[in-house]
Design an enzyme around this catalytic site. Sequence first.
Site, PDB file in Angstrom:
ATOM      1  CE  LYS A 238      -0.085  -5.305   2.442  1.00 54.49           C
ATOM      2  NZ  LYS A 238       1.180  -4.708   2.933  1.00 54.49           N
ATOM      3  CG  ASP A 363       0.476   1.095   4.541  1.00 59.48           C
ATOM      4  OD1 ASP A 363       0.552   0.207   5.405  1.00 59.48           O
ATOM      5  OD2 ASP A 363       0.644   0.863   3.332  1.00 59.48           O
ATOM      6  CE  LYS A 403       3.554  -0.556   6.618  1.00 64.30           C
ATOM      7  NZ  LYS A 403       3.924  -0.699   5.209  1.00 64.30           N
TER       8      LYS A 403
END
Length: 837
Positions: A238, A363, A403
């Site tokens: 990612k 994240d 995120k």
Amino acid sequence: MKRRTDPECTAPLKKQKRIGELARHLSSTSDDEPLSSVSHAAKASTTSLSGSDSETEGKQPCSDGFKDAFKADSLVEGTSSRYSMYNSVSQKLMAKMGFREGEGLGKYSQGRKDIVETSNQKGRRGLGLTLQGFDQELNVDWRDEPEPNACEQVSWFPECTTEIPDSREMSDWMVVGKRKMVIEDETEFCGEELLHSMLKCKSVFDILDGEEMRRARTRANPYEMIRGVFFLNRAAMKMANMDFVFDRMFTNPLDSSGKPLLKESDIDLLYFADVCAGPGGFSEYVLWRRKWHAKGFGMTLKGPNDFKLEDFYSASSELFEPYYGEGGVDGDGDITRPENINAFRNFVLDNTDRKGVHFVMADGGFSVEGQENLQEILSKQLLLCQFLMALSVVRTGGHFVCKTFDLFTPFSVGLIYLLYCCFERVCLFKPVTSRPANSERYVVCKGLKVGIDDVREYLFSVNIQLNQLRNTDSDVNLVVPLSVIKGDHEFNDYMIRSNESYCSLQIKALAKIHAFVQDTTLSEPRQAEIRKECLQLWEIPDRARVAPSPSDPKFKFFELIKDTDINIFSYKPTLLTAKTLEKIRPVLEYRCMVSGSEQKFLLGLGKSQIYTWDGRQSDRWVKLDLKTELPRDTLLCVEIVHELKGEGKAQRKISAIHILDVLVLNGSDVREQHFNQRIQLAEKFVKAVSKPSRPDMNPIRVKEVYRLEEMEKIFVRLEMKLIKGSGGTPKLSYTGRDDRHFVPTGVYIVRTVTEPWTMAFSKGWKKKFFYNKKTGESFFTLPPESIAPFHTCYYTRLFWEWGDGFHMRDSQKPQDPDKLSKEDVLSFIQSHNPLGP
């Protein structure tokens, strides 16, 4: 010989009756056909079979049904039949039983006409179990989704034109109210119909077995095969995905003029922080991309989801330093604790020259099993703390990626608004490596502005309030008033468009998985092709994840030095005496360093696998008995020095690695570079591998290097000190930059240019220049061919040995007549220094 038509060769009557019965079965065409037609067919068949086998004799026609049934060859070989996929044996068997395409078996063709369907049994469900509610239609057309594509578009928020809010303006922004645990009515930033449709699609999967859902998701996602490639997990890919899409702004940041902010030849490291990101896939990617030119700081919750540094197969985890807040390596890593936020901030600033990191990655997430629709509400404090940490440690001009999940509530949108005010550009982005059926997306922020301290302190106070309200019925519901958010029409419109776009994407993706669960034959045909396209575009090699194999130090050494003559490493330095003093006449060519012990070669194979060798071919590589870590494929020229701190009984001793020169740094061969550049790279390397949070580890330092014409600076750092265990007699000690001292054994003098080049000083230009003694050429800039590589520096080095006979102060022992004194060397240097005293 009897002919086949003779009476003796004809079938007995019993056999003829049996064939007649078979003919009646084979000639029946449907359950509704009258019996008379069946009898007629039987008669005709019997008559035909009881006569001659000859085709020309009698010309009695057979029944069409019987004739077709026994045309085995045409049934087997015909390609027009939908049963041609079956082999000839099975087709002949069916033909003998009277099978005709489109009709059932049996006397009246009453058998089933269709092939038996495959079982609809799903996974480990009970036989015949149907999931009430799951098998209903979702009424969503997922087949019109766009074609999978490796190229992605970024849509940024418009640039924020309002001032960064100050503490006075934000003083009444925080709103505390009743704790809210429903999401269905959050329609300020998303259409009600879309929101409810998405929640319905999510809820459908609540009753489905997780494994069944995962299998369908794997088949439905065109990007699923990308996985983690050779990295620790999918998170690494990612980051690779986003790094490419955003023009490498994380791993290769640019300055205001669009030029690279950092070069590998520079002495500055790329600093980054990785928070709430165990096991560390983001960091593994960054370190793989930048190698030892980057240094990472990490904080995550201790426990099963901690950083798995031992699983960094593709990058050197020695370049990453976990720090868990208050208590350092012994902390808990809970980012919601204010003490941890402050401790991590101070640690990062202390180790980045008070500037902060170039970017922060976050994240964070936790299991919300059974409460998937409330993920945004349950994660609100985590989201706030990640934003707060970024504003605490990112340097001015730095970047942030974090995120997020659904962004429907005014609380979440308010946090995004604050980032929108604090950074030059902000966008919400979902990379193709993030599965389309989940609510995950990333907020990407570019260029931190000056003057964000008030926002940071405000978020810090909101976090304290959230901690105080934990386990109560009250909660912080707003951090920015709705009137402020909606007053910025461009921000508000972008927020609604983004939410509705991702909502529609998620609805279709969920409907697609639903269809793939119901029909297990469905699959995405381009998964392998898309994977290949993406890896090529993102410049990620397509190779398997393999753990590094253990290396033999001798084999690795020869691999690193390539074709270099092994005898070079056994050369001893030339002793500086009255006879060899003339060698340093061109003083501008030389650099010098204080020695503290015997010189060795040090080989790092990763982690604590470190070996030393004294350069003699007869000797072996020996495991270093120190607590330190080095990246693999590292070869250094060092001394192991016993450093001292303090005097008397409180004096402490520690063994340290002092770097004299470098050959290979984490696989990068630097032997051909200038000595000054090698020392700069060594200092950069030491910054990258140092662990300030681990005082239990033996330190690694780079020798302080002096110009030969400035050698007197060395003597300023020398003084007599009492050494524990020396019988109370003061000894000459050299104090380094870190206030630790050691007993010096002499001075290394290294030549930095190679023959036939020399260095001189132009009195007219008042500059140093490089002169070729053979050609007569001269340059003010460094000619590449004049650079002395490592092997030249190594075998031409001199050593001014200091022993018990060395005389520097009157308080020391009398001077040994065979040794050069301080005055001898300094006076020679001054007399040949073209720059003057």
